[in-house]
Design a protein around this motif. Sequence first.
Motif, PDB file in Angstrom:
ATOM      1  N   SER A  17       0.860  -1.175   0.000  1.00  0.00           N
ATOM      2  CA  SER A  17       0.000   0.000   0.000  1.00  0.00           C
ATOM      3  C   SER A  17       0.900   1.229   0.000  1.00  0.00           C
ATOM      4  O   SER A  17       2.132   1.114  -0.029  1.00  0.00           O
ATOM      5  CB  SER A  17      -0.883  -0.003   1.254  1.00  0.00           C
ATOM      6  N   VAL A 416      -4.361  -3.731   9.936  1.00  0.00           N
ATOM      7  CA  VAL A 416      -4.332  -2.322   9.540  1.00  0.00           C
ATOM      8  C   VAL A 416      -3.245  -2.040   8.510  1.00  0.00           C
ATOM      9  O   VAL A 416      -3.464  -1.289   7.553  1.00  0.00           O
ATOM     10  CB  VAL A 416      -4.130  -1.418  10.778  1.00  0.00           C
ATOM     11  N   TYR A 417      -2.069  -2.662   8.677  1.00  0.00           N
ATOM     12  CA  TYR A 417      -0.972  -2.405   7.740  1.00  0.00           C
ATOM     13  C   TYR A 417      -1.016  -3.326   6.529  1.00  0.00           C
ATOM     14  O   TYR A 417      -0.916  -2.867   5.393  1.00  0.00           O
ATOM     15  CB  TYR A 417       0.378  -2.554   8.440  1.00  0.00           C
ATOM     16  N   GLY A 421      -4.287  -2.571   4.345  1.00  0.00           N
ATOM     17  CA  GLY A 421      -3.380  -1.428   4.251  1.00  0.00           C
ATOM     18  C   GLY A 421      -3.726  -0.442   3.154  1.00  0.00           C
ATOM     19  O   GLY A 421      -3.504   0.767   3.312  1.00  0.00           O
ATOM     20  N   ILE A 423      -6.583   0.486   2.208  1.00  0.00           N
ATOM     21  CA  ILE A 423      -7.674   1.355   2.664  1.00  0.00           C
ATOM     22  C   ILE A 423      -7.166   2.322   3.729  1.00  0.00           C
ATOM     23  O   ILE A 423      -7.375   3.543   3.635  1.00  0.00           O
ATOM     24  CB  ILE A 423      -8.838   0.514   3.231  1.00  0.00           C
ATOM     25  N   THR A 424      -6.487   1.790   4.744  1.00  0.00           N
ATOM     26  CA  THR A 424      -6.035   2.650   5.844  1.00  0.00           C
ATOM     27  C   THR A 424      -4.977   3.652   5.393  1.00  0.00           C
ATOM     28  O   THR A 424      -4.933   4.781   5.887  1.00  0.00           O
ATOM     29  CB  THR A 424      -5.481   1.813   7.007  1.00  0.00           C
ATOM     30  N   SER A 425      -4.124   3.262   4.440  1.00  0.00           N
ATOM     31  CA  SER A 425      -3.107   4.205   3.969  1.00  0.00           C
ATOM     32  C   SER A 425      -3.733   5.341   3.178  1.00  0.00           C
ATOM     33  O   SER A 425      -3.238   6.470   3.193  1.00  0.00           O
ATOM     34  CB  SER A 425      -2.062   3.482   3.112  1.00  0.00           C
ATOM     35  N   ILE A 427      -6.719   6.623   3.791  1.00  0.00           N
ATOM     36  CA  ILE A 427      -7.287   7.517   4.797  1.00  0.00           C
ATOM     37  C   ILE A 427      -6.189   8.353   5.443  1.00  0.00           C
ATOM     38  O   ILE A 427      -6.314   9.569   5.616  1.00  0.00           O
ATOM     39  CB  ILE A 427      -8.040   6.700   5.875  1.00  0.00           C
ATOM     40  N   ALA A 428      -5.059   7.683   5.766  1.00  0.00           N
ATOM     41  CA  ALA A 428      -3.959   8.366   6.459  1.00  0.00           C
ATOM     42  C   ALA A 428      -3.196   9.319   5.553  1.00  0.00           C
ATOM     43  O   ALA A 428      -2.427  10.150   6.042  1.00  0.00           O
ATOM     44  CB  ALA A 428      -2.993   7.334   7.043  1.00  0.00           C
ATOM     45  N   LEU A 436      -0.980   8.434  12.715  1.00  0.00           N
ATOM     46  CA  LEU A 436      -1.328   7.010  12.737  1.00  0.00           C
ATOM     47  C   LEU A 436      -0.220   6.204  13.415  1.00  0.00           C
ATOM     48  O   LEU A 436      -0.489   5.309  14.219  1.00  0.00           O
ATOM     49  CB  LEU A 436      -1.549   6.499  11.308  1.00  0.00           C
TER      50      LEU A 436
END
Length: 448
Positions: A17, A416-417, A421, A423-425, A427-428, A436
């Motif tokens: 990601s 999360v990673y 990852g 998706i969360t990356s 957002i971040a 984060l």
Amino acid sequence: MKIKLISPKMTLRPMDSEFKRVMSPSIALLILAALTPNEHELYIEDENVGKLNLEDKPDLVGISVNVDTSQRAYEISKHYRKQGIKVILGGIHASANSDEALAYADSVCIGEAEELWEQVIADVQTGNLKKKYYNDKPTNLANTPIPKWSLIDKSKYLYTNVVVTSRGCPFRCEFCYNSCEYVHNKFRNRPIEHVIEEVKALGTKQVMFIDDNFIGNIIWTKEFLRQIKPLYLKWHAAVSANLVQHLDLLDEMKESGCESLFIGFETINKASIESVSKYQNNIESYEKLIQEIHSRGIMVNASLVFGFDDDEDTVFEETLNWLVKNKIETMTAHILTPYPGTKIYQRLKSQSRIIDHEPTHYNTSYVVFSPNKMTQQQLYEGYLKIYEDFYSIKNIIKRLPNDRNQRIPYLLFNFVYRKFGKITSKIASFGLMNNLGKSARKLSYGID
């Protein structure tokens, strides 16, 4: 004089990601910045966290080059040279392939740059920039400054709590850049007091030591761990598998705050490990090492390579079963990649087995050579499948650590990673990367 240092955008592998690009900044460039005399204006641009400004007019441009970023680095160099701006290339790929790099730049810095940088700047000022700069002896790490973190926007990176304690590796595995001719063999550590000063300056209790081999000098490592105990750190590092021969050191690691260890197991195939001169790895002792690490409440990140000449397509299922059985917390897998300049590249090239010369494919997720005991397709599909299977929800649950203190960081990394990852990356990416990272530290270890 105005000096610009650049990190070109790296390529991503199928399972990566954006976290991969923004994991941490280039420490090498931050060190060069700290070594630059104050009379000069220096700024850093990292294409991994933002668009490059190509409308500026620096007097000197320095670009750090990896094999997968080399074509982009050469494009950037061409842009500035067209305007009469001097460009020097450095980094691991430029060092290992200096003649290639020199075709795209005014100069190349080969290997460690600390003791060469001021001379490079002085030569640019006098109009006497040399084609190549190379220090024929190892850098004295006592003179290496603390990276100049003030030059970057930390909020754009996941981790800025990274520290280097040494240079090089005592081993010369033939698929590693340490097998290249330009590399100095001598393993060196920084003075302990310098490292501790840098750790304290970070302002965090969680630190990642990003050496090639944190235990390259056992005596130094033991003394360092004794001295950092009063700091009450939570730390992570990469070590070699011969740690199993030093269980007293493993005790010191636990007592000083070690939370996870990245280990280059590479393969569970004995013939494969012997074929690439990785003599420090004893496959028969792998499970003992893992058990000893786990018994101390420390997580294991296993680095694995697929595609050695003795690997058959059954290696993927066998390795997956081994990873799950031993409850390995995280895995980083690679397709064997013969980086230009390494011993394995020279061997495979002499055998006419290099089949793909596209630099962006040299990021360990493409088959760029002809495998020996499986097809290219089997190697590629097996590599993708072991990632999918290892990070399946079923196997994440099966690998849940017995130590309850490690379950939160384990689940954060796996879900999360890695699993989610992408998706969360995304957002971040809205300025929340560093936040984060801090939140993960707080959740995992109760520290800032």
